[in-house]
Design a protein around this motif. Structure first.
Motif, PDB file in Angstrom:
ATOM      1  N   LYS A  53      54.042 -20.564-181.983  1.00  0.00           N
ATOM      2  CA  LYS A  53      52.745 -21.101-182.439  1.00  0.00           C
ATOM      3  C   LYS A  53      51.610 -20.104-182.174  1.00  0.00           C
ATOM      4  O   LYS A  53      50.611 -20.085-182.884  1.00  0.00           O
ATOM      5  N   LEU A  54      51.785 -19.285-181.104  1.00  0.00           N
ATOM      6  CA  LEU A  54      50.710 -18.373-180.703  1.00  0.00           C
ATOM      7  C   LEU A  54      50.782 -17.016-181.401  1.00  0.00           C
ATOM      8  O   LEU A  54      49.768 -16.386-181.666  1.00  0.00           O
ATOM      9  N   MET A  55      52.009 -16.574-181.692  1.00  0.00           N
ATOM     10  CA  MET A  55      52.170 -15.214-182.237  1.00  0.00           C
ATOM     11  C   MET A  55      51.918 -15.185-183.743  1.00  0.00           C
ATOM     12  O   MET A  55      52.183 -16.183-184.433  1.00  0.00           O
ATOM     13  N   PRO A  56      51.468 -14.036-184.264  1.00  0.00           N
ATOM     14  CA  PRO A  56      51.369 -13.900-185.737  1.00  0.00           C
ATOM     15  C   PRO A  56      52.756 -14.124-186.338  1.00  0.00           C
ATOM     16  O   PRO A  56      53.755 -13.645-185.791  1.00  0.00           O
ATOM     17  N   ARG A  57      52.834 -14.822-187.459  1.00  0.00           N
ATOM     18  CA  ARG A  57      54.147 -15.183-188.031  1.00  0.00           C
ATOM     19  C   ARG A  57      54.966 -13.954-188.433  1.00  0.00           C
ATOM     20  O   ARG A  57      56.180 -13.971-188.383  1.00  0.00           O
ATOM     21  N   GLN A  58      54.254 -12.875-188.783  1.00  0.00           N
ATOM     22  CA  GLN A  58      54.984 -11.653-189.166  1.00  0.00           C
ATOM     23  C   GLN A  58      55.722 -11.059-187.964  1.00  0.00           C
ATOM     24  O   GLN A  58      56.830 -10.544-188.096  1.00  0.00           O
ATOM     25  N   VAL A  59      55.088 -11.162-186.778  1.00  0.00           N
ATOM     26  CA  VAL A  59      55.723 -10.651-185.549  1.00  0.00           C
ATOM     27  C   VAL A  59      56.946 -11.517-185.224  1.00  0.00           C
ATOM     28  O   VAL A  59      58.033 -11.021-184.919  1.00  0.00           O
ATOM     29  N   THR A  60      56.766 -12.841-185.329  1.00  0.00           N
ATOM     30  CA  THR A  60      57.887 -13.757-185.080  1.00  0.00           C
ATOM     31  C   THR A  60      59.036 -13.453-186.044  1.00  0.00           C
ATOM     32  O   THR A  60      60.203 -13.393-185.645  1.00  0.00           O
ATOM     33  N   ALA A  61      58.695 -13.242-187.320  1.00  0.00           N
ATOM     34  CA  ALA A  61      59.725 -12.958-188.327  1.00  0.00           C
ATOM     35  C   ALA A  61      60.510 -11.698-187.957  1.00  0.00           C
ATOM     36  O   ALA A  61      61.740 -11.659-188.093  1.00  0.00           O
ATOM     37  N   ASN A  62      59.797 -10.665-187.443  1.00  0.00           N
ATOM     38  CA  ASN A  62      60.494  -9.432-187.046  1.00  0.00           C
ATOM     39  C   ASN A  62      61.492  -9.706-185.934  1.00  0.00           C
ATOM     40  O   ASN A  62      62.622  -9.223-185.966  1.00  0.00           O
ATOM     41  N   ILE A  63      61.061 -10.507-184.946  1.00  0.00           N
ATOM     42  CA  ILE A  63      61.938 -10.794-183.794  1.00  0.00           C
ATOM     43  C   ILE A  63      63.148 -11.623-184.246  1.00  0.00           C
ATOM     44  O   ILE A  63      64.298 -11.285-183.964  1.00  0.00           O
ATOM     45  N   ILE A  64      62.880 -12.697-184.959  1.00  0.00           N
ATOM     46  CA  ILE A  64      63.975 -13.586-185.403  1.00  0.00           C
ATOM     47  C   ILE A  64      64.930 -12.824-186.321  1.00  0.00           C
ATOM     48  O   ILE A  64      66.155 -12.959-186.226  1.00  0.00           O
ATOM     49  N   GLY A  65      64.371 -11.998-187.198  1.00  0.00           N
ATOM     50  CA  GLY A  65      65.197 -11.215-188.120  1.00  0.00           C
ATOM     51  C   GLY A  65      66.183 -10.338-187.375  1.00  0.00           C
ATOM     52  O   GLY A  65      67.364 -10.263-187.732  1.00  0.00           O
ATOM     53  N   LYS A  66      65.703  -9.675-186.294  1.00  0.00           N
ATOM     54  CA  LYS A  66      66.586  -8.788-185.509  1.00  0.00           C
ATOM     55  C   LYS A  66      67.707  -9.597-184.865  1.00  0.00           C
ATOM     56  O   LYS A  66      68.870  -9.209-184.864  1.00  0.00           O
ATOM     57  N   VAL A  67      67.332 -10.765-184.294  1.00  0.00           N
ATOM     58  CA  VAL A  67      68.329 -11.615-183.597  1.00  0.00           C
ATOM     59  C   VAL A  67      69.376 -12.116-184.593  1.00  0.00           C
ATOM     60  O   VAL A  67      70.586 -11.969-184.376  1.00  0.00           O
ATOM     61  N   GLN A  68      68.932 -12.685-185.706  1.00  0.00           N
ATOM     62  CA  GLN A  68      69.874 -13.269-186.676  1.00  0.00           C
ATOM     63  C   GLN A  68      70.744 -12.192-187.331  1.00  0.00           C
ATOM     64  O   GLN A  68      71.921 -12.406-187.579  1.00  0.00           O
ATOM     65  N   LYS A  69      70.148 -11.024-187.583  1.00  0.00           N
ATOM     66  CA  LYS A  69      70.917  -9.928-188.196  1.00  0.00           C
ATOM     67  C   LYS A  69      72.069  -9.528-187.270  1.00  0.00           C
ATOM     68  O   LYS A  69      73.202  -9.327-187.704  1.00  0.00           O
TER      69      LYS A  69
END
Ligand SMILES: NC(=O)c1ccc[n+]([C@@H]2O[C@H](COP(=O)([O-])OP(=O)(O)OC[C@H]3O[C@@H](n4cnc5c(N)ncnc54)[C@H](OP(=O)(O)O)[C@@H]3O)[C@@H](O)[C@H]2O)c1
Length: 271
Positions: free
Chosen positions: A238-254
């Motif tokens: 909720k606090l982080m910019p969504r683009q930053v969250t997307a980068n983190i989640i993308g790395k984990v899921q990949k």
């Protein structure tokens, strides 16, 4: 001895749905359990009937077909079943790069995670309004709070479940109908394997998730997030910019997706 309370649970053959069904069985609810695997559901029904002396009805339905959700409601209603509680738990994921994932699988996921859940919520909540009350638990995910590269359709489907459930919870409270939404993080079940990714190392047990969900539902909690780590994850999202969250989640899921493919390749080479 059976209580007079009734609950219908979709996806009760394994994982979180099975553990939730067990808790209702222990409290002597009359259960309708739904899924595609009739043999497994029948085993679950036998287990609960013997151990907890409750009534369990098995219904085999593939809820990735929206007509099945409508048929399910009418079939169960016609039997005189009282919907005191509905648990919309059945759900699937599909990991991989969106442009490469199977279109049929994407549509199947949307039909199951979104369309059938919406249909059952609509038909059952209308019945609950008429009789003056009831509870519905919709299963979303912590993924509902963030974009999920490599799991894009799944995360988006759960964002729908969360937003939809919060909205109708607001509408239905004046009619005595409680809507709760469960947002688990990674949970040990059949889910990861079916979605084509490896299990997250520190995933919670389905039993723990179900215990938290059951308690939350009974306490009329609107949003139920099991575990401190998951609560913190949601807060961060909720606090982080969504683009930053997307980068983190993308790395984990990949990584989970690639590890799964490596495991399959290694298993093939060994056999
Ligand atoms: N595991 C996780 O990490 C995690 C995290 C967040 C949220 N969730 C959500 O939690 C819910 C339960 O998942 P789980 O982890 O317990 O996974 P699971 O062990 O794979 O259980 C999924 C259940 O859904 C049923 N199901 C799947 N496709 C169906 C279909 N087309 N029609 C009817 N039933 C169907 C399955 O039964 P049949 O095979 O018999 O049809 C099974 O009982 C899902 O909504 C999932 O999105 C899971």
């Amino acid at each position: 001895m059976s209580s007079n309370k009734s609950v219908m649970i979709t996806g009760a053959s394994t994982g979180i749905g099975y553990e939730l069904a067990k808790l209702f069985a222990q409290d002597k609810y009359n259960l309708v359990i739904v899924g595609r695997n009739k043999q497994r559901l029948t085993e679950v029904a036998e287990e609960f009937t013997v151990k907890y002396s409750c009534s369990v009805t098995v219904i085999q339905k593939d809820l990735s077909n929206q007509n099945a959700a409508i048929d399910l409601f009418h079939e169960v209603s016609a039997s005189g079943f009282e919907f005191d509680i509905l648990v919309n738990n059945a759900g699937i994921g599909s990991c991989g790069q969106f442009h490469e994932t199977d279109l049929c699988k994407n549509i199947e996921m949307i039909e199951l995670n979104i369309t059938s859940l919406t249909i059952l919520t609509k038909l059952v909540s209308a019945k609950m309004v008429t009789k003056g009350g009831g509870k519905i638990l919709n299963v979303a995910s912590t993924g509902a709070y963030m974009p999920g590269p490599y799991f894009a359709v799944y995360y988006a489907s759960k964002a729908y479940v969360l937003s939809f459930s919060e909205a109708i919870a607001n509408e239905l409270r004046d009619f005595g109908v409680v809507i709760s939404v469960l947002c688990p993080g990674a949970t040990i079940s059949e889910f990861a394997n079916r979605a084509g990714k490896t299990e997250v190392k520190n995933a919670m047990s389905a039993k723990t998730v179900a215990n938290v969900a059951y308690k939350g539902l009974m306490n009329n909690e609107r949003i139920i997030i099991p575990g401190l780590a998951n609560k913190c994850g949601v807060l961060l999202a909720k606090l982080m910019p969504r683009q930053v969250t997307a980068n983190i989640i993308g790395k984990v899921q990949k990584k989970l997706f690639e590890d799964f493919r490596k495991d399959i390749k290694n298993n093939r080479n060994m056999s």
